[in-house]
Design an enzyme around this catalytic site. Structure first.
Site, PDB file in Angstrom:
ATOM      1  N   GLN A  70      41.678 -45.633 106.016  1.00 18.74           N
ATOM      2  CA  GLN A  70      41.168 -46.435 104.900  1.00 18.74           C
ATOM      3  C   GLN A  70      41.110 -47.912 105.273  1.00 18.74           C
ATOM      4  OE1 GLN A  70      43.463 -43.767 101.635  1.00 18.74           O
ATOM      5  NE2 GLN A  70      42.423 -45.508 100.731  1.00 18.74           N
ATOM      6  N   ARG A  91      45.200 -43.479  93.953  1.00 22.30           N
ATOM      7  CA  ARG A  91      44.106 -43.870  93.071  1.00 22.30           C
ATOM      8  C   ARG A  91      44.518 -44.968  92.090  1.00 22.30           C
ATOM      9  NH1 ARG A  91      38.953 -40.422  91.944  1.00 22.30           N
ATOM     10  NH2 ARG A  91      37.674 -42.083  91.111  1.00 22.30           N
ATOM     11  N   CYS A  92      45.189 -45.970  92.639  1.00 19.61           N
ATOM     12  CA  CYS A  92      45.520 -47.117  91.801  1.00 19.61           C
ATOM     13  C   CYS A  92      45.822 -48.271  92.714  1.00 19.61           C
ATOM     14  CB  CYS A  92      46.745 -46.832  90.932  1.00 19.61           C
ATOM     15  SG  CYS A  92      48.264 -46.645  91.861  1.00 19.61           S
ATOM     16  N   GLU A 125      39.787 -47.046  90.147  1.00 16.14           N
ATOM     17  CA  GLU A 125      41.128 -46.569  89.873  1.00 16.14           C
ATOM     18  C   GLU A 125      41.529 -46.692  88.418  1.00 16.14           C
ATOM     19  OE1 GLU A 125      42.668 -49.006  92.916  1.00 16.14           O
ATOM     20  OE2 GLU A 125      42.599 -47.396  94.381  1.00 16.14           O
TER      21      GLU A 125
END
Lengths: 284, 807
Positions: B238, B385-386, B761
């Site tokens: 990522q 996802r945040c 997110e």
């Protein structure tokens, strides 16, 4: 998730499959849809040096519906069951149950024979077949024999089938009356937290015959003869259903897993059975 | 030249910001033509795989590789002893700790990497793993962080010197199994406010351990070219540039000799931010063998060993007046980090942005304290996802609001309304330090409640409770509310870095002579649709059609340096860089246009896809014409070409927000939930592609549903992972997912060049408390205050049972 090396066989007739089984004994296993065996091999929990794929074996398929019974070849898939109109008319509980097994992709490959023969207490078909009083045809080197589904299961993954036998067909007496297959699961693809197969006959206002079996609540499917008996001769009033549920609870022996503790599973088993009985009665 | 088409047509032709341009990525993904790491096949490529520990805590007495070396196809088996001379048996983590690459004398969690088998194919590698004999001596296992802080058992021997705990990366340790204490806010004033408050609500909640579980697991291919000394590393990264720098720092290979490539990535959700032993071992194995080496996790490896998320024990006290005005908030967290502290947080924030836990409310006084703890579990603590620990923070405050509402006997929607930060208070300085950029919470809340007919829902719920008590139904109805404020776009280099790498991002644009372009960014899409949306930003900024702009990311040899994609930072940071680089292009184009039109620079102005002479719109040069002239016409005082690069250091974070409502029916007897309705209003500032936003919201909500209703990484007392396969680890399918209604308001970020805030997110951050609150709310009438997630069937049943609803 890589299996150990194995020899792969794809015989075209039953005699060929049996001879490989006989030759290798414990080291050989037959495979139908492979949805239980292959994952176990990939986890290296099942050691199968000789794998016999039954896909090409003649005579193991086919759905036959006659006046008094149904014959399902061992290689009939869940998908075949779901899509067979005459079968659905004759025994709608099969379709209702098959639709609650795994997901469409699995159902294209998963077979009746594999599902009942593997002896996995999580599988749905064994309990269903006990409810329907089915019998299984086992073919071995000494010929063929029939074993009742209600006598077939000994413990988890332990059945009346001998190592050198192949389960070739399931025969079901034509079911009568109302039916329900009720299953609680956490999600698509899961085994049951609790499932109930119920088939009952209504005669006037009262119940004249009832058959009940439970799934994934013991190390084998649980045929609950006493639970069925508790309904026969009653009008399925609340007391009768309570008696049936109590009888069923006496027969199950759930264990704790990620689906929940024993108290929860026991409670849910009672709720699921009550719902199945009520739904079957409404269809009787 | 006569202009044949209207201005509206010209705008539409660009497919710029605000239009639902179809995703350009999908042509290849929907045809199975993506190129993922495992699709990479190189001549002579070898495969590596790990011998993993079956024990959660054990000393390793001996590793015998002799039988494994006899397995046909096995070429090498690496152990810590092989890596030690290279200094690679341990590696730095993103959190300032260090982590064993291969077990150095002991193992600290089940599944830990013990040896790396290198073989000609993955089948031989798997057989080799079976043949490695490891002699373990089991040690006492600690899976409870509170027990860890009391235990004499030393998990990490490097934390103790002369019988005393040594300082960690974030200060003194309270105990040998303690990692750090991190504080924000004012301790004593907060305690004083709470002690003297009219009303105080307290609650302890466990935000359980879970896992991002991307469909594609982690993996890499390392290829060391011994002739030219260059290392190429393809991987599911990522943050490819950060990986390059880290590889250089720990291997000693000069950074220009390392090329890191992130090809298509099948979802990341934070799982692919960190560095894993598989990367290091693959690189070493390639150097040793001179051949490319591939390592790909299987699903169990991924769930059991690569970065988990959450695992926060949170205790809160919230004080208010009798009327419900909040006066103070106190939060303590015991954070279970597992065997190594491998959290992916900016260095100065060992608990991420947990200090956003005052949420969307004007809370004058607050204090937060986080204690990090070692246990015998897998390392991680990533932002699933945040943005860094924001899901934990928002869950905490959105539960505390509900708990306070119960204490006050107030409606939870009204309690939120009277405590929201008001529109005119922005920019708002929160008690725990952050400065919220913009917001209009009341408008969003009112719109949400009106759309779902909130009062009607409450009336229906009250009737349901009556019916339940009268024995007419066995189903209860829950109304889940959540109002969240995210903090994304990390971040300003002055306070955000990872391992010393500043968290700016970048964009480099080249306009081609015929009026098309390529732009490269320091981020990397994992499914977010960057190739679609960044082209839209540029289309609007430089007036060339999005369809004529290629977006490229993920190759460190070509892309400008950036810190990658996670924490919803791509649009806030790289999106800003893209706009700024586009503006540099436009500035040069303006000079070229003026020259071509024979007017002064200030006499032309930009209009959609061209520069026009002010007051004479029939006199213009299109950007396409300008591009050609830039390369092919000698223009005095202007060098040829049309390129720009921008490195953007954001002045502040961005603060997206949203209002969610969930309506749920619960079968009291079985614990089965049925989500009848889910409404999600998101305000992510300027909206670049509404279709992609909607897709992001659907995805984030689905992962929120998973976490709230069943997804967990659970351990037994021996430290065995109980949820290591997708049978037990809940990954929702279309069957389990309800219909989502999406809505929006637009409150642009005042400091972002295009006003965008990021959205990927938000739905996860806001969704988890919304689903959870729905479950909790269903039982409020029967005395429930709080129960921990995940709300799977048996835990809901347990709640009902404890409340006497089965009697």
């Amino acid at each position: 998730m890589i299996p150990a090396a194995f020899e792969y066989y794809r015989p075209t007739d039953l005699a060929g499959a049996l001879s490989i089984l006989e030759e290798h004994g414990d080291d050989a296993r037959v495979m139908a849809g492979g949805h239980s065996l292959i994952p176990m091999m990939k986890l290296r929990m099942a050691d199968v040096p000789h794998l016999i794929d039954l896909q090409d074996v003649e005579g193991l398929g086919g759905i036959e519906v006659s006046g008094d019974s149904i014959r399902l070849g061992a290689m009939v898939t869940q998908s075949d069951i779901i899509n067979h109109a005459a079968l659905t008319e004759a025994a709608p509980i099969l379709r209702e149950a098959a639709l609650q097994i795994a997901d469409p992709q699995v159902r294209y490959m998963g077979t009746v024979g594999g599902n009942v023969a593997n002896g996995d207490p999580g599988n749905d078909m064994p309990g269903l077949m006990q409810c329907l009083d089915a019998s299984f045809t086992l073919v071995g080197p000494d010929g063929s024999r029939e074993v009742d589904a209600r006598e077939f299961y000994e413990a988890a993954y332990m059945t009346a089938r001998e190592d050198e036998e192949i389960l070739t067909a399931v025969t079901i007496p034509l079911p009568k009356g109302g039916y329900a297959y009720e299953k609680q699961k956490r999600k698509i693809g899961d085994y049951a937290t609790a499932a109930a197969a119920v088939q009952l006959v209504k005669d006037g206002e009262s119940c004249s015959a009832a058959s009940i079996a439970m799934t994934n609540l013991s190390d084998t499917p649980v045929y609950c003869e006493a639970a069925g008996a508790a309904l026969v001769g009653t009008t399925l009033d609340d007391a009768a259903i309570k008696a049936a549920v109590a009888a069923m609870l006496g027969g199950i022996d759930p264990s704790e897993d990620n689906r929940g503790p024993i108290a929860f599973k026991t409670h849910v088993a009672g709720v699921i059975l009550r719902r199945a009985i009520e739904r079957a009665w409404s269809r009787a | 030249m006569k202009d044949e088409i209207t201005r509206d047509d010209r705008v539409a032709n660009l497919k710029g910001m605000g239009c639902s341009r179809k995703r350009v990525e999908d042509a290849r993904f929907t045809q199975g033509k993506g190129n993922y790491v495992d699709d990479i096949k190189l001549d002579g490529m070898l495969f590596g795989d790990f011998v993993r520990s079956p024990y959660a805590h054990a000393r390793i007495k001996n590793i015998d590789i002799s039988a494994a070396m006899e397995v046909p196809g096995v070429l090498a088996v690496l152990t810590a002893k092989d890596l030690e001379p290279l200094g690679l048996h341990w590696m730095p983590t993103l959190a300032g700790d260090k982590q064993m690459v291969l077990a150095d004398g002991k193992v600290l969690f089940q599944g830990q990497e013990v040896a790396f088998v290198v073989a000609e194919d993955r089948y031989a590698a798997a057989d080799g793993i079976e043949a490695v004999e490891v002699d373990y001596e089991e040690l006492p296992v600690i899976v409870d962080p509170f027990e860890a802080l009391k235990s004499d058992v030393v998990l990490r021997e490097d934390t103790v010197q002369d019988g005393k705990p040594v300082d960690g990366a974030h200060g003194p340790r309270k105990h040998h199994n303690h990692i750090f204490t991190w504080e924000a806010g004012d301790k004593e004033p907060t305690e004083e406010v709470i002690a003297n408050a009219e009303v105080v609500a307290e609650e302890t909640m466990y935000y359980h351990r879970t896992h991002p579980c991307p469909l594609e697991t982690c993996g890499c291919v390392a290829s060391m070219d011994k002739v030219n000394g260059k290392l190429t590393l393809w991987g599911t990264f990522q943050a490819p540039h950060a990986i390059r720098t880290v590889v250089s720092l720990i291997s000693g290979i000069e950074e220009h000799n390392i090329r890191v490539i992130s090809p298509d990535i099948g979802g990341g959700f934070g799982n692919k931010v960190g560095a894993y032993p598989g990367y290091v071992c693959s690189v070493v194995a390639s150097i040793v063998t001179g051949k490319p080496v591939k390592w790909i996790e299987d699903r169990m490896d991924n769930l059991m060993t690569t970065a988990f998320a959450r695992d926060y024990w949170m205790t809160g006290k919230i004080s208010a007046t009798k009327e419900g005005k909040i006066t103070g908030l106190h939060c303590h967290v015991t954070a279970d980090h597992g065997g190594f502290d491998a959290c992916a947080d900016p260095t100065k924030f060992p608990a991420g942005f947990m200090n956003i836990c005052t949420g969307s409310y004007d809370i004058p006084t607050a204090f937060l304290e986080v204690d990090g703890v070692y246990t015998n579990k897998a390392p991680g603590g990533v932002s699933y996802r945040c943005s860094f620990r924001v899901t934990e923070a928002v869950y905490f405050i959105e539960r505390m609001i509900e708990v306070l509402a119960i204490k006050l006997d107030m409606d939870a929607a009204e309690l939120r309304r009277i405590n929201f930060i008001k529109k005119e208070q922005f920019p708002y300085k929160a008690a725990l330090g952050w400065e919220y950029d913009s917001g209009d919470y009341h408008t969003a809340w009112d719109k949400a409640l009106k759309t779902v007919d909130y009062d009607g829902l409450r009336a229906e719920q009250a009737q349901r409770v009556e019916d339940f008590k009268a024995g007419k139904t066995r189903s209860l109805m829950g109304i889940g509310l959540s109002f969240f404020t995210e903090i994304v776009g990390a971040g300003p280099v002055k306070n955000c870095d990872i391992l010393g790498l500043g968290m700016f991002d970048s964009c480099e644009i080249r306009i081609h002579p015929t009026g098309s372009a390529i732009a490269r960014l320091g981020t990397i899409s994992q499914g977010q649709g960057h190739a679609t949306t960044f082209a839209q930003i540029l289309a609007s900024e430089i007036g060339l059609p999005a369809d004529s702009i290629t977006i490229e990311e993920g190759d460190t040899d070509t892309a400008p340096y950036g810190l990658g994609t996670y924490g919803s930072r791509s649009t806030p940071v790289a999106g800003a860089a893209t706009a700024m680089a586009g503006r540099k292009i436009r500035a040069k184009a303006q000079m070229i246009a003026a020259y071509l039109l024979e007017v002064h620079d200030d006499d032309v102005e930009f209009d959609v896809d061209r520069f026009v002479v002010k007051g004479a719109p029939e006199r213009f040069k299109t950007m396409k014409e300008i591009a050609f002239a830039a390369y092919n016409q000698a223009i005095p005082g202007i060098e040829p070409g049309l390129e720009a690069v921008s490195y953007y250091d954001p002045p502040n974070m961005t603060y997206p927000f949203g209002a969610y409502v969930c309506v749920m029916d619960i079968d009291v007897d079985t614990g089965v939930t049925d989500i009848r309705r889910f409404y999600a209003l998101d305000d992510c500032g300027t909206r670049i592609n509404p279709m992609i936003i909607e897709g992001q919201v659907h995805g984030g909500l689905t992962e929120a549903l998973a976490v709230a209703l069943g997804q967990e990484i659970a351990y037994d007392d021996m430290g065995n992972v109980k949820t290591g396969t997708l049978m037990d680890f809940f990954l929702p399918t279309a069957w389990e997912v309800p219909n989502y209604e999406t809505d929006y308001t637009v409150t642009p970020s005042p400091h972002h060049p295009i006003g965008a805030k990021g959205v990927g997110e938000s739905p996860h951050v806001g969704g988890v408390p919304c689903f959870s609150n729905a479950v909790q709310d269903a039982f409020r009438a029967f005395g429930n205050t709080h129960t921990n997630m995940p709300h799977d069937h048996w835990r809901i049943w347990k709640t009902a049972n404890a409340l006497g609803l089965h009697d």
